[in-house]
Design an enzyme around this catalytic site. Structure first.
Site, PDB file in Angstrom:
ATOM      1  N   ASN A   1     -30.470 -51.589  33.992  1.00 26.25           N
ATOM      2  CA  ASN A   1     -30.093 -52.934  34.176  1.00 26.25           C
ATOM      3  C   ASN A   1     -31.399 -53.807  34.866  1.00 26.25           C
ATOM      4  OD1 ASN A   1     -27.760 -52.652  32.662  1.00 26.25           O
ATOM      5  ND2 ASN A   1     -26.078 -52.343  34.317  1.00 26.25           N
ATOM      6  N   CYS A  40     -16.385 -57.736  25.026  1.00 25.95           N
ATOM      7  CA  CYS A  40     -16.923 -56.081  24.455  1.00 25.95           C
ATOM      8  C   CYS A  40     -15.900 -55.758  24.731  1.00 25.95           C
ATOM      9  CB  CYS A  40     -18.250 -55.951  25.061  1.00 25.95           C
ATOM     10  SG  CYS A  40     -18.026 -55.273  27.045  1.00 25.95           S
ATOM     11  N   ASP A 100     -19.192 -50.660  38.217  1.00 21.19           N
ATOM     12  CA  ASP A 100     -19.836 -50.061  37.290  1.00 21.19           C
ATOM     13  C   ASP A 100     -19.976 -47.947  37.045  1.00 21.19           C
ATOM     14  OD1 ASP A 100     -21.249 -51.161  35.512  1.00 21.19           O
ATOM     15  OD2 ASP A 100     -23.065 -51.782  35.894  1.00 21.19           O
ATOM     16  N   ARG A 138     -26.257 -45.372  25.757  1.00 20.05           N
ATOM     17  CA  ARG A 138     -27.142 -46.628  26.120  1.00 20.05           C
ATOM     18  C   ARG A 138     -27.434 -46.562  27.118  1.00 20.05           C
ATOM     19  NH1 ARG A 138     -22.699 -51.163  24.067  1.00 20.05           N
ATOM     20  NH2 ARG A 138     -24.730 -52.202  25.133  1.00 20.05           N
ATOM     21  N   ARG A 144     -25.087 -57.606  24.384  1.00 18.26           N
ATOM     22  CA  ARG A 144     -25.539 -58.352  24.515  1.00 18.26           C
ATOM     23  C   ARG A 144     -26.341 -59.056  25.933  1.00 18.26           C
ATOM     24  NH1 ARG A 144     -20.537 -61.094  26.165  1.00 18.26           N
ATOM     25  NH2 ARG A 144     -21.202 -61.614  27.865  1.00 18.26           N
ATOM     26  N   ARG A 182     -16.242 -61.770  29.204  1.00 21.37           N
ATOM     27  CA  ARG A 182     -18.353 -61.991  29.969  1.00 21.37           C
ATOM     28  C   ARG A 182     -18.097 -63.114  28.816  1.00 21.37           C
ATOM     29  NH1 ARG A 182     -20.046 -56.087  29.567  1.00 21.37           N
ATOM     30  NH2 ARG A 182     -21.633 -57.024  31.026  1.00 21.37           N
ATOM     31  N   ILE A 210     -13.527 -57.263  38.266  1.00 22.87           N
ATOM     32  CA  ILE A 210     -14.735 -58.004  38.593  1.00 22.87           C
ATOM     33  C   ILE A 210     -14.270 -58.133  36.728  1.00 22.87           C
ATOM     34  CG2 ILE A 210     -17.218 -58.066  37.072  1.00 22.87           C
ATOM     35  CD1 ILE A 210     -16.766 -58.054  40.693  1.00 22.87           C
TER      36      ILE A 210
HETATM   37  N1  EPU Z   1     -18.677 -64.336  34.370  1.00 21.09           N
HETATM   38  C1  EPU Z   1     -17.570 -65.949  33.876  1.00 21.09           C
HETATM   39  N2  EPU Z   1     -18.688 -66.667  33.562  1.00 21.09           N
HETATM   40  C2  EPU Z   1     -20.311 -66.719  33.283  1.00 21.09           C
HETATM   41  C3  EPU Z   1     -20.857 -64.908  33.156  1.00 21.09           C
HETATM   42  C4  EPU Z   1     -19.907 -63.774  34.017  1.00 21.09           C
HETATM   43  O1  EPU Z   1     -16.976 -65.600  33.915  1.00 21.09           O
HETATM   44  O2  EPU Z   1     -20.460 -67.298  32.296  1.00 21.09           O
HETATM   45  C5  EPU Z   1     -17.677 -63.437  34.674  1.00 21.09           C
HETATM   46  C6  EPU Z   1     -17.534 -62.620  33.809  1.00 21.09           C
HETATM   47  O3  EPU Z   1     -16.692 -62.513  32.743  1.00 21.09           O
HETATM   48  C7  EPU Z   1     -17.630 -61.308  34.782  1.00 21.09           C
HETATM   49  C8  EPU Z   1     -17.897 -61.682  36.294  1.00 21.09           C
HETATM   50  O4  EPU Z   1     -18.283 -62.623  36.180  1.00 21.09           O
HETATM   51  O5  EPU Z   1     -15.404 -61.220  35.281  1.00 21.09           O
HETATM   52  C9  EPU Z   1     -19.703 -61.033  36.969  1.00 21.09           C
HETATM   53  O6  EPU Z   1     -19.924 -60.860  35.453  1.00 21.09           O
HETATM   54  P1  EPU Z   1     -21.166 -60.638  35.846  1.00 21.09           P
HETATM   55  O7  EPU Z   1     -22.076 -61.668  34.783  1.00 21.09           O
HETATM   56  O8  EPU Z   1     -22.000 -60.513  36.483  1.00 21.09           O
HETATM   57  O9  EPU Z   1     -21.885 -59.839  34.473  1.00 21.09           O
HETATM   58  P2  EPU Z   1     -23.405 -59.277  33.285  1.00 21.09           P
HETATM   59  O10 EPU Z   1     -24.308 -59.923  34.016  1.00 21.09           O
HETATM   60  O11 EPU Z   1     -22.911 -59.675  31.813  1.00 21.09           O
HETATM   61  C10 EPU Z   1     -24.218 -57.172  34.976  1.00 21.09           C
HETATM   62  C11 EPU Z   1     -24.379 -55.470  34.210  1.00 21.09           C
HETATM   63  C12 EPU Z   1     -23.272 -54.816  34.098  1.00 21.09           C
HETATM   64  C13 EPU Z   1     -22.362 -54.651  35.139  1.00 21.09           C
HETATM   65  C14 EPU Z   1     -22.297 -56.241  35.750  1.00 21.09           C
HETATM   66  C15 EPU Z   1     -20.994 -56.144  37.308  1.00 21.09           C
HETATM   67  C16 EPU Z   1     -26.894 -55.944  32.860  1.00 21.09           C
HETATM   68  C17 EPU Z   1     -27.259 -56.005  31.704  1.00 21.09           C
HETATM   69  N3  EPU Z   1     -25.161 -55.393  33.161  1.00 21.09           N
HETATM   70  O12 EPU Z   1     -23.534 -57.822  33.792  1.00 21.09           O
HETATM   71  O13 EPU Z   1     -23.283 -53.244  33.824  1.00 21.09           O
HETATM   72  O14 EPU Z   1     -21.071 -54.590  34.683  1.00 21.09           O
HETATM   73  O15 EPU Z   1     -23.623 -57.030  35.720  1.00 21.09           O
HETATM   74  O16 EPU Z   1     -22.379 -55.484  38.611  1.00 21.09           O
HETATM   75  O17 EPU Z   1     -27.499 -55.691  33.911  1.00 21.09           O
HETATM   76  C18 EPU Z   1     -22.822 -51.211  31.959  1.00 21.09           C
HETATM   77  O18 EPU Z   1     -24.676 -50.722  32.817  1.00 21.09           O
HETATM   78  O19 EPU Z   1     -22.048 -50.639  31.953  1.00 21.09           O
HETATM   79  C19 EPU Z   1     -22.775 -52.582  32.509  1.00 21.09           C
HETATM   80  C20 EPU Z   1     -21.443 -53.890  31.841  1.00 21.09           C
END
Ligand code: EPU
Length: 424
Positions: free
Chosen positions: A23, A117, A306, A398, A93, A122, A328
């Site tokens: 990540n 997903c 995670d 992955r 994603r 998300r 989350i």
């Molecule tokens: N959210 C919104 N609107 C947005 C963006 C996010 O409502 O525009 C919400 C999401 O639905 C969620 C929360 O905010 O409920 C947090 O989501 P975040 O955007 O922080 O997650 P992400 O950036 O999509 C990354 C990691 C995830 C990890 C999360 C939380 C990467 C590539 N992915 O996802 O990793 O769970 O942060 O820490 O960095 C994994 O590696 O298995 C994985 C899912």
């Protein structure tokens, strides 16, 4: 399709080396779009998601080449395309991370709108709101987010919800905006800090990464750089729990103990012995069963979502009753049904799982549903009596580099086999 076959009951012992963070690497690779040139990114894990990101960079016109086992060279000199197609974004994603760097680098981004997903809806509304605040014109057309930025100007952006990807995208778009951008309620995850460090190495002016307020002063020019990815804190945490659940004794090398502090606190409470050094962790579990602990996920530095499935695996064999609350993602409890098939006693009420520890799990055929859920089923398989077969392990590929080799070197009986029952 492959499956894992695990014979449970071995106590894991020895040394394991942690790979680079998936990540962290994904946004760092996306950042190479910001300035044409050649980048050497070290400590990149060889994973399916990294392969998807390199394919995406190739489609955009970049050349990528592994120059060493974990060093990826990215040449963005001929990058000229701004369209991230549906076929790739639907596979991963995190492809959406090119939204910020294409906007910052080319002033134009057309990225397939990611669907929901397995773990939740998300949405990307906060990414879009942030880009609009920076002066971008954003339209949703035929399933794509289309961004045009004639001029990017600094802005004050407050995220209603802390978002890792949103913070990363806005940082990448803002580094070349005119004036100052202030991101409030920014994500504080180590992966965000790592991206800020690479951007600064490229000449960006960023302050406050790792805190709730990040300030970015736009610059006219950036320069390409070489960069080394931080170790994977979720892999580190998964091995810590592998040690706890098998009553093992391990040295975890090449990690950053400070990044797994909230987890280490919980594991100590559960009865594990943990000694942190600069980049190693010595860990042992001498008690027969862990004590039950309660866990609630939260953005960093809170307990990581995670690691929720993996700590639940540990709690299935604990002494007592633990409450595990996911705050989350809306749908991140799919491992529960699979763990029940192995004899776990878990009741889900709303977003909380009440786990009543049992003395012993029994091996079963189970199915992986997402990346971290798959890891948790390996953990339950390692402690269960008898054989556990985990199908659909492509989810694991992955995000965990050479997981079965690493576990085998620690004494686990785990094999990858063709899953005839699942079709090719
Ligand atoms: N959210 C919104 N609107 C947005 C963006 C996010 O409502 O525009 C919400 C999401 O639905 C969620 C929360 O905010 O409920 C947090 O989501 P975040 O955007 O922080 O997650 P992400 O950036 O999509 C990354 C990691 C995830 C990890 C999360 C939380 C990467 C590539 N992915 O996802 O990793 O769970 O942060 O820490 O960095 C994994 O590696 O298995 C994985 C899912």
């Amino acid at each position: 399709m492959d499956k894992f076959v695990i014979e449970g009951g071995e106590r894991l012992k020895g040394t394991v080396k942690i790979s680079g963070s998936k990540n962290a690497a994904l946004p760092l690779l996306a950042a190479t779009i910001l300035k044409k040139g050649i980048y050497q990114i070290e400590n990149v894990p060889r994973l399916r998601d990294i392969g998807t990101m390199t394919r995406l960079l190739n489609i955009l016109g970049a050349k990528t080449e592994w120059t060493d086992k974990n060093t990826l060279q990215v040449d963005t000199n001929d990058l000229d395309n701004h369209i991230a197609p549906y076929e790739l974004v639907k596979q991963m994603r995190a492809s959406v991370l090119v939204l910020g760097s294409l906007t910052g680098g080319l002033r134009r981004a057309t990225v397939s709108y990611p669907g929901g997903c397995a773990i939740g809806e998300r949405p990307i509304n906060l990414h879009i709101k942030g880009l609009q605040a920076l002066g971008c014109d954003v339209n949703i057309k035929e399933g794509y987010v289309d961004v045009t930025a004639k001029r990017l100007k600094g802005a004050r952006i407050r995220f209603d919800t802390t978002t890792v990807g949103g913070t990363e995208n806005i940082m990448m778009a803002a580094v070349k905006a005119r004036g100052e951008t202030i991101i409030e309620n920014a994500a504080r995850e180590p992966e965000v800090v790592d991206l800020a460090r690479m951007l600064k190495k490229m000449g960006a002016r960023i302050d406050g990464e790792g805190t709730e307020i990040i300030r970015i002063n736009g610059v006219d020019e950036l320069t390409p750089c070489n960069y080394k990815v931080i170790p994977d804190r979720i892999e580190t945490g998964t091995f810590l729990i592998a040690c706890g659940i098998t009553r093992g004794n391990m040295v975890i090398e090449g990690c950053m103990p400070g990044h797994v502090k909230s987890l280490i606190d919980k594991l100590r409470e559960a009865g594990m012995d943990i000694i942190e050094n600069e980049d190693t962790i010595k860990v042992a579990m001498t008690k027969k069963r862990p004590m039950a602990v309660d866990v609630k996920t939260a953005p960093y530095p809170g307990f990581p979502t995670d690691m929720q499935a993996q700590i639940m695996a540990l709690m299935t064999v604990s002494r007592g009753v633990s409450a595990i609350t996911e705050t989350i993602f809306e749908n991140r409890m799919m491992h529960v049904a699979e763990m029940r098939r192995m004899g776990a006693d878990i009741k889900v009420i709303g977003n909380t799982a009440i786990v009543r520890g049992v003395k012993m799990l029994s091996g079963a055929k189970v199915m992986a549903t997402d990346l971290r859920a798959s890891a948790s089923l390996i953990l339950t398989g390692l402690t269960a009596y008898g054989t556990t077969e985990i199908s659909r392990i492509y989810h694991l590929d992955r995000g965990y580099e050479s997981i079965e080799e690493k576990l085998r070197a620690l004494g686990a009986k785990i094999e990858r086999r063709k899953d005839e029952g699942m079709g090719a």
